[in-house]
Design an enzyme around this catalytic site. Sequence first.
Site, PDB file in Angstrom:
ATOM      1  N   GLN A  35      22.750   7.612  -3.161  1.00 60.53           N
ATOM      2  CA  GLN A  35      22.173   8.501  -2.158  1.00 60.53           C
ATOM      3  C   GLN A  35      23.244   8.739  -1.092  1.00 60.53           C
ATOM      4  O   GLN A  35      23.514   7.878  -0.263  1.00 60.53           O
ATOM      5  CB  GLN A  35      20.917   7.869  -1.568  1.00 60.53           C
ATOM      6  CG  GLN A  35      19.886   7.520  -2.643  1.00 60.53           C
ATOM      7  CD  GLN A  35      19.203   8.749  -3.238  1.00 60.53           C
ATOM      8  OE1 GLN A  35      18.569   9.512  -2.524  1.00 60.53           O
ATOM      9  NE2 GLN A  35      19.342   8.942  -4.552  1.00 60.53           N
ATOM     10  N   ALA A  42      10.291   9.488   2.522  1.00 59.36           N
ATOM     11  CA  ALA A  42      11.224   9.437   1.401  1.00 59.36           C
ATOM     12  C   ALA A  42      12.415  10.376   1.627  1.00 59.36           C
ATOM     13  O   ALA A  42      12.463  11.123   2.613  1.00 59.36           O
ATOM     14  CB  ALA A  42      10.509   9.788   0.105  1.00 59.36           C
ATOM     15  N   HIS A  43      13.355  10.357   0.710  1.00 54.27           N
ATOM     16  CA  HIS A  43      14.590  11.124   0.876  1.00 54.27           C
ATOM     17  C   HIS A  43      14.338  12.626   0.936  1.00 54.27           C
ATOM     18  O   HIS A  43      13.512  13.145   0.213  1.00 54.27           O
ATOM     19  CB  HIS A  43      15.638  10.796  -0.187  1.00 54.27           C
ATOM     20  CG  HIS A  43      15.202  10.846  -1.610  1.00 54.27           C
ATOM     21  ND1 HIS A  43      16.068  10.553  -2.618  1.00 54.27           N
ATOM     22  CD2 HIS A  43      14.022  11.115  -2.187  1.00 54.27           C
ATOM     23  CE1 HIS A  43      15.430  10.658  -3.765  1.00 54.27           C
ATOM     24  NE2 HIS A  43      14.194  10.998  -3.534  1.00 54.27           N
ATOM     25  N   ASN A  44      15.067  13.249   1.825  1.00 53.77           N
ATOM     26  CA  ASN A  44      15.080  14.711   1.957  1.00 53.77           C
ATOM     27  C   ASN A  44      13.770  15.304   2.469  1.00 53.77           C
ATOM     28  O   ASN A  44      13.558  16.515   2.404  1.00 53.77           O
ATOM     29  CB  ASN A  44      15.483  15.368   0.632  1.00 53.77           C
ATOM     30  CG  ASN A  44      16.887  14.940   0.240  1.00 53.77           C
ATOM     31  OD1 ASN A  44      17.088  14.135  -0.653  1.00 53.77           O
ATOM     32  ND2 ASN A  44      17.857  15.442   0.976  1.00 53.77           N
TER      33      ASN A  44
END
Lengths: 370, 370, 370
Positions: free
Chosen positions: A225, A266-268
Amino acid sequence: MPVLLPPDRAPTLHDLLAAANTAGLDTEILGASQAGSIPISGLGSLSGAGPAEISFLANPKLHEELLACKAAAVIMTAEAYQELCTIRQAPGYTVVLCSQPYLMYALLAQWFDRHRLAGLPAGIHPSAVIDPTARLGQQVSVGPHCVIEAGASIGDGTRLGPACIVGAGSRLGKDCLLHARVTLYHGVAVGDRAILHSGVVLGADGFGFAPDPRQSSGAWAKIAQIGGVRLGDDVEIGANTTVDRGAIEDTVIGNGVKLDNQIMVAHNVVIGEHTAMAACVGIAGSTHIGRRCTIGGASMISGHLVLGDDVHVSGGTAITSNVSRPGRYTGVYPYDSHVQWQRNAAVVSQLAQLRKRVRALEKSGPATPQ
Amino acid sequence: MPVLLPPDRAPTLHDLLAAANTAGLDTEILGASQAGSIPISGLGSLSGAGPAEISFLANPKLHEELLACKAAAVIMTAEAYQELCTIRQAPGYTVVLCSQPYLMYALLAQWFDRHRLAGLPAGIHPSAVIDPTARLGQQVSVGPHCVIEAGASIGDGTRLGPACIVGAGSRLGKDCLLHARVTLYHGVAVGDRAILHSGVVLGADGFGFAPDPRQSSGAWAKIAQIGGVRLGDDVEIGANTTVDRGAIEDTVIGNGVKLDNQIMVAHNVVIGEHTAMAACVGIAGSTHIGRRCTIGGASMISGHLVLGDDVHVSGGTAITSNVSRPGRYTGVYPYDSHVQWQRNAAVVSQLAQLRKRVRALEKSGPATPQ
Amino acid sequence: MPVLLPPDRAPTLHDLLAAANTAGLDTEILGASQAGSIPISGLGSLSGAGPAEISFLANPKLHEELLACKAAAVIMTAEAYQELCTIRQAPGYTVVLCSQPYLMYALLAQWFDRHRLAGLPAGIHPSAVIDPTARLGQQVSVGPHCVIEAGASIGDGTRLGPACIVGAGSRLGKDCLLHARVTLYHGVAVGDRAILHSGVVLGADGFGFAPDPRQSSGAWAKIAQIGGVRLGDDVEIGANTTVDRGAIEDTVIGNGVKLDNQIMVAHNVVIGEHTAMAACVGIAGSTHIGRRCTIGGASMISGHLVLGDDVHVSGGTAITSNVSRPGRYTGVYPYDSHVQWQRNAAVVSQLAQLRKRVRALEKSGPATPQ
């Protein structure tokens, strides 16, 4: 905004009202002017406030508590005061009129708490480990056992409680307050005036894996990531909440966003300005949430969705598709006594069939009344 | 697997493809061979990549982003390239053909991230507290303020970020990466190449209490948890996830299992190889989960259950009984506007009654058409 | 209660039974008296215990495991023993009769674990940072990298694992056990014999904000949380659980309450004595929960509610209104195969309409049987 309270003694009612007026509120003491010189030791609820404390009426239905209140003064709206007058002629406390008693209570609580915070030790504790390439602004406090890694920067007036970790190259703005044990990975950027609570983790890896047929059946290859996390100004994040770093681009949290405890971002994910989320919410990857939304506790929002501005999600609701229109959305199975639940839940797995049966009845035509 | 990237300069496209081929992928540069000598500074998404970055097409539907992409090179399948050719003759980027663009992206991201990780300080920080009976392998890194208790052992090449704690007698395998602030209680065994994120707690007591009539009404006697926790190889665990120790026997997590953030694994749970769980999942005690399962975010799995191999649970689902057959299982109440939800939820507590009414209508025979 | 086990050797079966009898249980060895002199090395499950271990039969259905058990001794009720005799005449292990085998197992596990805990290092680790105004009782242990702030107090016999933080003015009672990395903010009071697990955060700010029309649209003013947190005696709190401080008055957790991991207790919640909650429960602000309740994992309880004594909530249930009557309450949408779920869930958003259709059929009168 400047607070004009005396640093060396308990503020009087006059001091507090002057500060509130300076902060943009419109307040007024009713009755004898000498009431204003009473020193106020703190805030209390209507039922709990003592004779040196100030209280407030945010919910106009609290008649009983209001009549029995023992506070030195009570903040209320003019309307509430008029209603009070119809019930009781002379309350034992000084009445403070304010069109926004709840906001005034918020400011008072901040000021009384600031007195306490002002007592915190300043400076850099000798047990902190600070990389020589890290840049610290003016009047920065760093608590015991903190770690500030290479290239990190800490803005003026920012305070780190014990055992905070600021990863390599991460950046904290001005006047932030990190309570004990906050963790920033590398490459995390936080704006000004953030409040981060214990156990917060910003910038852990998002959950990204690719199926890897080169390995044994079912194995996963990690997708490193390489994005970061960016927080705007005036963000508050509750205890043990986690915000993951982006896969390639950043995870972004807008100005004024307030996150409660144990939330998972969470991511993004992108969260718009002034959106507030209660505890235990989970937001899956790449979902965009609009501005001024409120998300109730323990809700979950699936990945790759778009929620517009001013969307309000009730607690415990699973949002599984885009929500473009403002409004309130709900979806929890209503609870019942266990026995009743068993009876009704058994029908849930036959609902499609039940609808078919109703359709069949309808098709067979309306019955002939006897 | 060995990575053949140059340590001292940005890799060229040729370097990256050679490394990918060595790693078992089959890649090919289309077009002018001098394209391979471009230095690549990093990875970008189709829409975000700059002219020195490499991007990839994992989802063949992203036509628009693909046409507008400004990357130096884009990885795609031969099929996607053929489709691209029907739309546009000469893209501005170099095309890299690969049958598994998503896996190649995963590897590239690892390599670019490894450059960063290689920059981490090595060695034992003087502020770490390490019991003299602990055994540390070769090339172990221990960050500031770590604590390694008596009898613990750390395998070769394993790196501990700041403020990690390894309890008495616990064991970490080789080449593990513990980010800041990971906690292992005593008696925890972790395999090789684990990645553990901040706030992870392995080995806290399982939740076990026996009613204790010797004490006051309702009191509980603690059942000391004397089992341990065992993790296989290649396990990754996300931020603030907790895995409790077993009551008597161990809690066991198989090889290649990937757990996201804020997951709760209760005592004596067993998770099979390569199973992956998204964030906020809770698994109650003694449940066994098979291999290659995927568990969606915020799902909960009751205790003492058995889920077979290849079971896929959708997010937010409560699994309350054994699942022996592979497949996908779902169970969330569908959300709606609050007003609509109120109308429908009111019927839920009358479903059994509604079914009775339908049955009664059916029994009264088919209606006579008029 | 005193435990009379020998400190310097493995206890014999006689030693364990004598200790159990002293602790108020009524136990008896069946058969040859020399069996009592066997040294017992630990506890095991029926299927896992070795020949020097003691096991127990808590669930009378475990016939197979009981017959194959290889333990030195098995604790069971007289009824279970009678049933065993009807199946098999002479088990290979010594039978210990006890009317409460599960409670006896709990005590045995505590004793065996206490042997381990007795080995923990005592005293104040030199890396701990302790404010000179903090007061520490007799036989207090403070692990490496702990921080104890001004005015805090720690009762006699209390042990702090590595990296615990006790905020200014907070108070821990006697004989508490804080595992590694427990965080108490300022103004938190904990009773005697608490067990707090890693990642617990007590006293972070409750989630309180007032709309602030003085700022930009949608902005929030923080309501400083000036209440505290109070825990009774004999409370246990699991890993990464958070209990927020009160807004004005305290958040209160009664004697004997047991909270599992990753639970969220919001500001001004009150939890009655001996209530137990499984992992991942969220309780919103100002809710009062009665005594001797059990709350299943991943349940959520809305704010400003009152739950009476002896209320039992099944896992995954959303409690959204007051519950005054004791009993068991449930509310999870039953899971199904994804395809079946899709069919049935589609009907959920038409339930009110479906009821209308049934009503219409009913109104059209009973059908004429043909």
